[in-house]
Design a protein around this motif. Structure first.
Motif, PDB file in Angstrom:
ATOM      1  N   PRO A 222       0.811  -1.224   0.000  1.00  0.00           N
ATOM      2  CA  PRO A 222       0.000   0.000   0.000  1.00  0.00           C
ATOM      3  C   PRO A 222       0.842   1.270   0.000  1.00  0.00           C
ATOM      4  CG  PRO A 222      -0.071  -1.099   2.137  1.00  0.00           C
ATOM      5  CD  PRO A 222       0.595  -2.038   1.200  1.00  0.00           C
ATOM      6  N   GLN A 223       2.154   1.148   0.232  1.00  0.00           N
ATOM      7  CA  GLN A 223       3.007   2.330   0.069  1.00  0.00           C
ATOM      8  C   GLN A 223       3.010   2.803  -1.375  1.00  0.00           C
ATOM      9  OE1 GLN A 223       4.077  -0.723   0.777  1.00  0.00           O
ATOM     10  NE2 GLN A 223       6.001  -1.233  -0.270  1.00  0.00           N
ATOM     11  N   ASN A 224       2.720   1.858  -2.305  1.00  0.00           N
ATOM     12  CA  ASN A 224       2.576   2.190  -3.722  1.00  0.00           C
ATOM     13  C   ASN A 224       1.082   2.298  -4.016  1.00  0.00           C
ATOM     14  OD1 ASN A 224       2.585   2.423  -6.483  1.00  0.00           O
ATOM     15  ND2 ASN A 224       3.758   0.571  -6.882  1.00  0.00           N
ATOM     16  N   LEU A 225       0.523   3.440  -3.670  1.00  0.00           N
ATOM     17  CA  LEU A 225      -0.926   3.625  -3.747  1.00  0.00           C
ATOM     18  C   LEU A 225      -1.454   3.367  -5.151  1.00  0.00           C
ATOM     19  CD1 LEU A 225      -3.524   4.484  -2.288  1.00  0.00           C
ATOM     20  CD2 LEU A 225      -2.924   6.870  -2.787  1.00  0.00           C
ATOM     21  N   ALA A 226      -0.723   3.774  -6.168  1.00  0.00           N
ATOM     22  CA  ALA A 226      -1.197   3.632  -7.540  1.00  0.00           C
ATOM     23  C   ALA A 226      -1.383   2.174  -7.925  1.00  0.00           C
ATOM     24  CB  ALA A 226      -0.229   4.311  -8.509  1.00  0.00           C
ATOM     25  N   SER A 227      -0.525   1.290  -7.418  1.00  0.00           N
ATOM     26  CA  SER A 227      -0.642  -0.132  -7.731  1.00  0.00           C
ATOM     27  C   SER A 227      -1.947  -0.707  -7.187  1.00  0.00           C
ATOM     28  CB  SER A 227       0.553  -0.896  -7.158  1.00  0.00           C
ATOM     29  OG  SER A 227       0.391  -2.295  -7.326  1.00  0.00           O
ATOM     30  N   VAL A 228      -2.281  -0.342  -5.957  1.00  0.00           N
ATOM     31  CA  VAL A 228      -3.528  -0.803  -5.352  1.00  0.00           C
ATOM     32  C   VAL A 228      -4.729  -0.224  -6.096  1.00  0.00           C
ATOM     33  CG1 VAL A 228      -4.917  -0.799  -3.242  1.00  0.00           C
ATOM     34  CG2 VAL A 228      -2.430  -1.126  -3.105  1.00  0.00           C
ATOM     35  N   GLN A 229      -4.669   1.053  -6.383  1.00  0.00           N
ATOM     36  CA  GLN A 229      -5.779   1.700  -7.094  1.00  0.00           C
ATOM     37  C   GLN A 229      -5.961   1.119  -8.490  1.00  0.00           C
ATOM     38  OE1 GLN A 229      -4.183   5.672  -6.612  1.00  0.00           O
ATOM     39  NE2 GLN A 229      -5.810   6.232  -5.165  1.00  0.00           N
ATOM     40  N   ASN A 230      -4.873   0.800  -9.157  1.00  0.00           N
ATOM     41  CA  ASN A 230      -4.949   0.234 -10.498  1.00  0.00           C
ATOM     42  C   ASN A 230      -5.754  -1.058 -10.496  1.00  0.00           C
ATOM     43  OD1 ASN A 230      -4.234   0.127 -13.305  1.00  0.00           O
ATOM     44  ND2 ASN A 230      -2.716  -1.434 -12.803  1.00  0.00           N
ATOM     45  N   PHE A 231      -5.475  -1.932  -9.518  1.00  0.00           N
ATOM     46  CA  PHE A 231      -6.241  -3.174  -9.420  1.00  0.00           C
ATOM     47  C   PHE A 231      -7.706  -2.886  -9.078  1.00  0.00           C
ATOM     48  CE2 PHE A 231      -8.380  -6.314  -6.880  1.00  0.00           C
ATOM     49  CZ  PHE A 231      -8.231  -7.468  -7.630  1.00  0.00           C
ATOM     50  N   GLY A 258       3.027   6.955   6.721  1.00  0.00           N
ATOM     51  CA  GLY A 258       2.668   7.110   5.314  1.00  0.00           C
ATOM     52  C   GLY A 258       1.828   5.959   4.787  1.00  0.00           C
ATOM     53  N   VAL A 259       2.160   4.743   5.221  1.00  0.00           N
ATOM     54  CA  VAL A 259       1.374   3.583   4.805  1.00  0.00           C
ATOM     55  C   VAL A 259      -0.039   3.671   5.385  1.00  0.00           C
ATOM     56  CG1 VAL A 259       1.152   1.081   5.016  1.00  0.00           C
ATOM     57  CG2 VAL A 259       3.364   2.095   4.442  1.00  0.00           C
ATOM     58  N   LEU A 260      -0.149   4.066   6.641  1.00  0.00           N
ATOM     59  CA  LEU A 260      -1.472   4.221   7.251  1.00  0.00           C
ATOM     60  C   LEU A 260      -2.299   5.268   6.513  1.00  0.00           C
ATOM     61  CD1 LEU A 260      -0.555   4.029  11.037  1.00  0.00           C
ATOM     62  CD2 LEU A 260      -2.218   2.551   9.872  1.00  0.00           C
TER      63      LEU A 260
END
Length: 342
Positions: A222-231, A258-260
């Motif tokens: 989740p530190q890579n927000l775009a990856s989660v959002q992409n899915f 930041g992760v939170l």
């Protein structure tokens, strides 16, 4: 599309056969999904437990007394376990087993110990994760339509095995760290309709057998927000349904806030509560891991997150060289890391 009549009959026969063996244990269904939704969940993945026991491993409590693992975990306020299952695993102690029947047998033991169960499908014969999403070997050459039917049948059968053994999963995770899709290339995120179809087949079969059990999609990093959002964007746009967003994060120290913040964004953006389904940290830095675990629990509670699971805290060398457990291989006692749950 629904499971074939042939598969339904096969489920009943396998369940009947299991009734004469290790799976026919107990009659209580234990704590169910309704209770699961009311309290912040403190959990642990202990899928290695049965194989560690089979190879002579034991666990000691913080006082050095050899004790049942379930009892030790409950002393830390852990009330739930996560169990993975693979389709046709090898006999390798650490990288195999976790077959459906083995997983159901361990789930019965967890239920009898008063622990809720999160069942996690990997949809493979061994580890699938953010970087690897290989289908079971038996599915690899299938067309999409054939794989879709295999998914319906497999999950329907799995849920009925749990039902036969009077274990109602508190949650079911459809896939493991599926940022790039499942059963690739057929269910790759680059083929979002097929990815969603396969995941929805699993979702629908969970709901057909256990209508009240929440389903989770599980994303890593989740530190890579775009990856989660992409899915999640692709899954939602193609009709994907889910109840909880499961997230893996092993963040430590100054990286936790930041992760939170990203977890809170994911919860708010998609309207689904989040659950941290994997956490851990360096075995040789237990105080750091403890404090980071406390920070995650406090932060998740603050915005309505549902819980945190420590990934395989009970594993210790030489059974595994995984470096993020919470058991001291020399003393066989839990490290201070688990104090983060207290």
């Amino acid at each position: 599309m629904r499971p074939s009549h042939r598969l339904r009959r096969r489920t009943v026969l396998l369940g009947a056969a299991a009734g004469t063996g290790a799976l026919a244990l107990g009659v209580s269904s234990g704590t169910g999904p309704a209770e699961a939704a009311t309290t912040f969940v403190k959990g642990a993945d202990i899928s290695w437990m049965a194989q560690m026991e089979a190879h002579g491993y034991v666990w000691r409590d913080k006082n050095g007394v050899q004790t049942d693992l379930f009892t030790i975990l409950k002393q830390y306020g852990i009330g739930a376990v996560s169990l993975r299952t693979w389709v046709n695993p090898s006999s390798d102690p650490a990288n195999g087993h976790c077959s459906l029947d083995e997983t159901a047998a361990l789930a019965v033991r967890c239920r009898n110990a008063g622990l809720q169960v999160l069942l996690g499908f990997h949809f493979g014969d061994t580890w699938n994760s953010v970087g690897v999403q290989n289908p079971p070997a038996a599915w690899a050459a299938m067309s999409y339509s054939a794989m879709l039917q295999a998914m319906y049948d497999y999950v329907y059968h799995a849920m009925n095995v749990f039902k036969y053994n009077n274990v109602t999963p508190a949650w079911v995770k459809i896939g493991n760290e599926t940022n790039s899709g499942i059963c690739k290339p057929t269910g790759s995120i680059s083929k979002p309709a097929q990815m969603t179809g396969l995941l929805m087949a699993a979702h629908d079969m969970v709901k057909q057998v256990f209508p009240a059990t929440p389903t989770l999609v599980h994303l890593a990093q989740p530190q890579n927000l775009a990856s989660v959002q992409n899915f999640l964007n692709a899954y939602k746009a193609n009709g994907g349904q889910w109840d909880i967003t499961g997230l893996s994060s092993y963040a430590q120290g100054g990286n936790v806030p930041g992760v939170l913040a990203n977890m809170q964004t994911i919860q708010s953006q998609y309207g689904k509560p989040v659950m941290q389904v994997e956490y851990g940290g360096p075995l040789n830095k237990p105080a750091q891991v403890r404090d980071s675990l406390k920070a995650f629990i406090t932060g998740l509670k603050g915005f309505g997150g549902l819980g945190t699971f420590y990934w395989e805290p009970e594993g210790y060398a030489p059974f595994t060289t995984y470096g993020s457990s919470a058991w001291d291989p020399a003393t066989k006692r839990p490290t201070a890391a688990l104090d983060g749950f207290l």
